[in-house]
Design a protein around this motif. Structure first.
Motif, PDB file in Angstrom:
ATOM      1  N   GLY A  44       0.846  -1.363  -0.188  1.00 33.42           N
ATOM      2  CA  GLY A  44      -0.020  -0.040   0.055  1.00 33.42           C
ATOM      3  C   GLY A  44       0.712   1.300  -0.082  1.00 33.42           C
ATOM      4  N   PRO A  47      -1.823   7.406  -2.882  1.00 28.64           N
ATOM      5  CA  PRO A  47      -2.389   7.506  -4.142  1.00 28.64           C
ATOM      6  C   PRO A  47      -1.570   8.534  -5.047  1.00 28.64           C
ATOM      7  CG  PRO A  47      -4.242   7.283  -2.618  1.00 28.64           C
ATOM      8  CD  PRO A  47      -2.915   7.556  -1.775  1.00 28.64           C
ATOM      9  N   GLU A 115      -3.317   3.321  -1.710  1.00 29.71           N
ATOM     10  CA  GLU A 115      -3.608   2.771  -3.014  1.00 29.71           C
ATOM     11  C   GLU A 115      -3.018   1.335  -2.943  1.00 29.71           C
ATOM     12  OE1 GLU A 115      -3.210   3.457  -7.679  1.00 29.71           O
ATOM     13  OE2 GLU A 115      -2.487   4.797  -6.376  1.00 29.71           O
ATOM     14  N   THR A 116      -3.633   0.300  -3.338  1.00 28.48           N
ATOM     15  CA  THR A 116      -3.091  -1.150  -3.560  1.00 28.48           C
ATOM     16  C   THR A 116      -3.463  -1.677  -4.889  1.00 28.48           C
ATOM     17  OG1 THR A 116      -5.042  -2.214  -2.818  1.00 28.48           O
ATOM     18  CG2 THR A 116      -3.571  -1.375  -1.025  1.00 28.48           C
ATOM     19  N   GLY A 119      -7.104  -1.247  -5.982  1.00 29.35           N
ATOM     20  CA  GLY A 119      -7.454   0.463  -6.045  1.00 29.35           C
ATOM     21  C   GLY A 119      -7.219   0.911  -4.570  1.00 29.35           C
ATOM     22  N   ILE A 120      -8.112   2.271  -4.576  1.00 33.18           N
ATOM     23  CA  ILE A 120      -7.987   2.987  -3.401  1.00 33.18           C
ATOM     24  C   ILE A 120      -8.507   2.741  -2.483  1.00 33.18           C
ATOM     25  CG2 ILE A 120      -7.997   5.314  -2.650  1.00 33.18           C
ATOM     26  CD1 ILE A 120      -7.060   6.189  -5.608  1.00 33.18           C
TER      27      ILE A 120
END
Length: 134
Positions: A44, A47, A115-116, A119-120
Motif C-alpha cells: 500500500g 495514491p 492505494e493497492t 484500488g484506493i
C-alpha cells in the motif's frame, strides 16, 4: 560555530512537511515519492505517489521526477530513516525536497486513503493521533 535552537528549528521546518499538509496540498504542486522497497509499495502507498527506492534515486531520480519539482519523500514511519537518506539524495541532485514526517504509518493513522493493487482503499482515523474526520 554552533547553531541556536531557533535557527535549528527554523531550518528543520524548511525540510519537513506533515501528512495533513501533503494531503491538503494543491493537486500537482508536489511530487510525492515512496522510497520503500517493492514489497512495501505493493502492500500500500499514497495514491499518486512515484515509487523510487532510496538506493535508486541517484541513478533514476532525474528520469522519474521532472526538474524543478517540489519533492516530498516518505518511508514507513518515525522509526525508519529511509526518507531522510532519500531527501538527502534528492537534495544532492538539486531538487527542492521535504521529508514527510510520520511516513505512511501516520498517513494511515490520520485516516487517509492508501492505494493497492485492488484500488484506493480508505483508512480509519486513529483518534489518538488526529482530529481529522473522514
Amino acid at each position: 560555530m554552533s547553531m541556536s535552537a531557533s535557527d535549528f528549528f527554523r531550518a528543520k521546518l524548511q525540510c519537513e512537511i506533515d501528512v495533513m499538509e501533503v494531503a491538503e496540498s494543491e493537486p500537482g504542486s508536489l511530487v510525492v515519492v515512496d522510497t520503500r522497497r517493492q514489497s512495501s509499495w505493493d502492500h500500500g502507498h499514497i495514491p499518486g505517489a512515484v515509487h523510487l527506492p532510496t538506493a535508486q534515486i541517484p541513478a533514476l531520480g532525474r528520469d522519474l521526477v521532472p526538474a524543478g519539482s517540489h519533492v516530498v519523500v516518505y518511508s514507513w514511519g518515525p522509526g525508519c530513516n529511509g526518507s531522510t537518506f532519500a531527501a538527502l539524495a534528492f537534495a544532492e541532485l538539486g531538487y527542492s525536497v521535504k521529508e514527510m514526517i510520520g511516513g505512511i504509518e501516520y498517513w494511515i493513522r490520520n485516516g487517509l486513503p492508501v492505494e493497492t493493487a485492488a484500488g484506493i482503499v480508505p483508512s480509519a482515523p486513529d483518534a489518538l493521533v488526529t482530529a481529522h474526520k473522514s
